[in-house]
Every structure is written in C-alpha cells, then in structure tokens.
Write a protein that holds these residues in place. Structure first.
Motif, mmCIF file in Angstrom:
data_model
loop_
_atom_site.group_PDB
_atom_site.id
_atom_site.type_symbol
_atom_site.label_atom_id
_atom_site.label_comp_id
_atom_site.label_asym_id
_atom_site.label_seq_id
_atom_site.Cartn_x
_atom_site.Cartn_y
_atom_site.Cartn_z
ATOM 1 N N PRO A 110 0.801 -1.276 -0.027
ATOM 2 C CA PRO A 110 -0.045 0.196 0.112
ATOM 3 C C PRO A 110 0.850 1.162 -0.028
ATOM 4 O O PRO A 110 1.934 1.305 0.735
ATOM 5 N N ASP A 111 0.341 2.232 -0.547
ATOM 6 C CA ASP A 111 1.146 3.426 -0.824
ATOM 7 C C ASP A 111 0.745 4.351 0.499
ATOM 8 O O ASP A 111 -0.130 4.892 1.127
ATOM 9 N N PRO A 112 2.200 4.571 1.209
ATOM 10 C CA PRO A 112 1.939 5.254 2.483
ATOM 11 C C PRO A 112 1.716 6.583 2.192
ATOM 12 O O PRO A 112 1.295 7.530 3.295
ATOM 13 N N VAL A 113 2.116 7.309 1.015
ATOM 14 C CA VAL A 113 1.908 8.740 0.837
ATOM 15 C C VAL A 113 0.517 9.117 0.822
ATOM 16 O O VAL A 113 -0.005 9.932 1.349
ATOM 17 N N ARG A 114 -0.409 8.311 0.481
ATOM 18 C CA ARG A 114 -1.804 8.305 0.380
ATOM 19 C C ARG A 114 -2.314 8.678 2.012
ATOM 20 O O ARG A 114 -3.506 9.500 2.185
ATOM 21 N N VAL A 115 -1.728 7.903 2.956
ATOM 22 C CA VAL A 115 -2.338 8.073 4.138
ATOM 23 C C VAL A 115 -1.486 9.034 5.020
ATOM 24 O O VAL A 115 -2.067 9.858 5.699
ATOM 25 N N GLY A 116 -0.251 9.205 4.701
ATOM 26 C CA GLY A 116 0.634 10.277 5.201
ATOM 27 C C GLY A 116 0.833 10.164 6.664
ATOM 28 O O GLY A 116 1.699 10.863 7.179
ATOM 29 N N SER A 117 0.505 8.800 7.391
ATOM 30 C CA SER A 117 1.014 8.723 8.786
ATOM 31 C C SER A 117 2.378 8.382 8.993
ATOM 32 O O SER A 117 2.715 7.505 8.096
ATOM 33 N N GLU A 118 2.969 8.466 10.211
ATOM 34 C CA GLU A 118 4.183 7.593 10.451
ATOM 35 C C GLU A 118 3.714 6.046 10.371
ATOM 36 O O GLU A 118 4.811 5.478 9.958
ATOM 37 N N GLU A 119 2.717 5.649 10.983
ATOM 38 C CA GLU A 119 2.511 4.435 10.961
ATOM 39 C C GLU A 119 2.344 3.714 9.459
ATOM 40 O O GLU A 119 2.829 2.648 9.221
ATOM 41 N N ALA A 120 1.716 4.283 8.687
ATOM 42 C CA ALA A 120 1.849 4.094 7.074
ATOM 43 C C ALA A 120 3.116 3.743 6.581
ATOM 44 O O ALA A 120 3.381 2.962 5.989
ATOM 45 N N PHE A 121 4.081 4.854 6.919
ATOM 46 C CA PHE A 121 5.327 4.669 6.228
ATOM 47 C C PHE A 121 6.302 3.645 6.969
ATOM 48 O O PHE A 121 6.958 2.833 6.160
ATOM 49 N N ASP A 122 5.849 3.509 8.319
ATOM 50 C CA ASP A 122 6.602 2.163 8.807
ATOM 51 C C ASP A 122 6.354 0.983 8.494
ATOM 52 O O ASP A 122 6.809 -0.047 8.384
ATOM 53 N N ALA A 123 4.782 0.996 8.272
ATOM 54 C CA ALA A 123 4.469 -0.459 7.776
ATOM 55 C C ALA A 123 5.039 -1.011 6.346
ATOM 56 O O ALA A 123 5.237 -1.882 6.176
ATOM 57 N N ALA A 124 5.036 0.163 5.592
ATOM 58 C CA ALA A 124 5.339 0.017 4.321
ATOM 59 C C ALA A 124 7.013 -0.335 4.368
ATOM 60 O O ALA A 124 7.431 -1.311 3.755
ATOM 61 N N TYR A 125 7.785 0.337 5.112
ATOM 62 C CA TYR A 125 9.224 0.082 5.594
ATOM 63 C C TYR A 125 9.392 -1.558 6.095
ATOM 64 O O TYR A 125 10.203 -2.269 5.337
ATOM 65 N N ASP A 126 8.347 -1.645 7.058
ATOM 66 C CA ASP A 126 8.425 -3.155 7.612
ATOM 67 C C ASP A 126 8.480 -4.264 6.374
ATOM 68 O O ASP A 126 9.022 -5.365 6.440
ATOM 69 N N GLU A 127 7.294 -4.055 5.717
ATOM 70 C CA GLU A 127 7.099 -5.094 4.713
ATOM 71 C C GLU A 127 8.123 -5.010 3.495
ATOM 72 O O GLU A 127 8.423 -6.272 3.026
ATOM 73 N N LEU A 128 8.787 -3.814 3.277
ATOM 74 C CA LEU A 128 9.768 -3.857 2.134
ATOM 75 C C LEU A 128 10.992 -4.852 2.874
ATOM 76 O O LEU A 128 11.521 -5.273 2.122
#
Length: 224
Positions: A192-210
């Motif tokens: 999922p695109d973290p930019v669309r959500v914009g939260s730290e949690e969204a970016f950390d979730a993308a980081y963790d999955e990558l």
C-alpha cells in the motif's frame, strides 16, 4: 526411491509428503539437534517399535535420515538427519541479476526505500524509478528512513525510462505501476502507498514490509 536420480522439485515434494505425518515430523524435530536410537525415539513418541521402524524407513527412503552403528554396542544404531534433509523445503526460486530496479508510480517513497534497503542486504547494485515521478522524495519516506537509521539517496525521483536497461531485474512495489507495466517486471510486491495515508504508521508499515520481502529475496538473487 532414489532421491538423487529424480527431479529436484519431485525430491522436495517427496520430503514434504514424508513430513505430512505428525509422527515423522516429530521424529525430525527430535533429531534436529542430536542423534537418537530407534528405542529412544520410541520412548519419546510413545509409539510401538514397528511404527517407529516404518516411519524411519519412510524418512530414510526420501534421504532425510541415515543410521550409523554404535561404536559401543554394535547391536544399537543411531538416527541422524542427513546434510540435505531440510534443503529446499521452503519454496525456492533462484534468479540472477546484474542490478535490481525497484519501481513505483512516483518514485518518492516505496521504491526509494526499497533500493536503500536492498543496499543493506545485497552486493548486487540497486536503483529505483517511477512511471510518473513526483517532484521530490516524500518527506514521510525521509522521516521513516531516519527513524530506522537507513541511508536514503538524496537524488530526486526519476522516470523509469531513464533508469531501466535490458539487464535489470525489475521489482514493482506499487499496484498502479505493476498494472501499467504489465509483464515488464520480474516480480511484483503489492504494498500500500503510505503517501496516500501520510501517517508515520503507514510509512513504517511500508518500510517493515519492504524489509521483510527484501530479506527473503536477497539470498535468492545471485549476481549475473
């Protein structure tokens, strides 16, 4: 069955089939760290001798266990795992690449983080590009990299056409980019695109999955 003479995938399937019985799986668990005699296995599993013999024969037939004679009591034997007992039991697909290229639509977050993470896991070079690059790297991606002490390249987002060569191993990390490119890529990770959500949690979730996916892929991608 001579597992050395059959197709490697068939050999893996035979080992999986052998481990499909709970008792045989428990035997393998028992001897993972040390050798046991059949009588010791019988006591540990609470099974009759004939069943232990049957299960050991099955495991031996697929090349997972071997027996050696005791140097003390010659009537006694010990069971141990073979060197290749567990080889290939996890799904395996090995590829070769001169360079890995991570792709998302904007090349501002997921693909940038992926290329930076790849550099920490593999000696194979990596780059990133976007099908429709943004003007700048997403601040949330920069912040996520800082939180995880990940060096993130400072270069602006780039269009995929300026990055890609015929020798590259392409990994799309964005559904939009994957569906736009079609079969061009070698692998696709639906993140999922973290930019669309914009939260730290969204970016950390993308980081963790990558990070999880790159950690799994890196040992299976060899330099060409």
């Amino acid at each position: 069955m001579n597992v050395e003479r059959i197709d490697p995938v068939e050999a893996r399937a035979a080992r999986h089939a052998a481990l499909g019985d709970p008792s045989r799986l428990r035997i393998v668990d028992l001897i993972t760290l040390g050798d046991l005699s059949p009588s010791e296995i019988r006591v540990a599993l609470g099974l009759p001798s004939n069943l232990v013999t049957h299960h050991l024969n099955v495991l031996e037939s697929v090349g997972m266990v071997a027996r050696s004679r005791s140097e003390a009591d010659k009537r006694r034997s010990y069971v141990h795992l073979t060197d290749s007992a567990l080889a290939g039991l996890t799904p395996g697909r090995t590829e070769r690449a001169a360079r890995g290229v991570f792709v998302c639509t904007a090349n501002s977050a997921r693909s940038k983080l992926a290329a930076a993470l790849w550099a920490t896991r593999s000696s194979i070079p990596a780059a990133s590009g976007g099908t429709h690059p943004a003007e700048r790297v997403a601040p949330g991606a920069v912040a996520a990299a800082e939180r995880h002490a990940l060096p993130l390249a400072a270069e602006a987002p780039r269009t995929l056409n300026d990055v890609l060569t015929d020798e590259d191993f392409v990994i799309t990390v964005c559904d939009n980019a994957h569906e736009e490119l079609g079969v061009t890529g070698n692998l696709h990770w639906s993140i999922p695109d973290p930019v669309r959500v914009g939260s730290e949690e969204a970016f950390d979730a993308a980081y963790d999955e990558l990070e999880r996916r790159i950690t799994e892929l890196a040992p299976r991608l060899a330099a060409s």
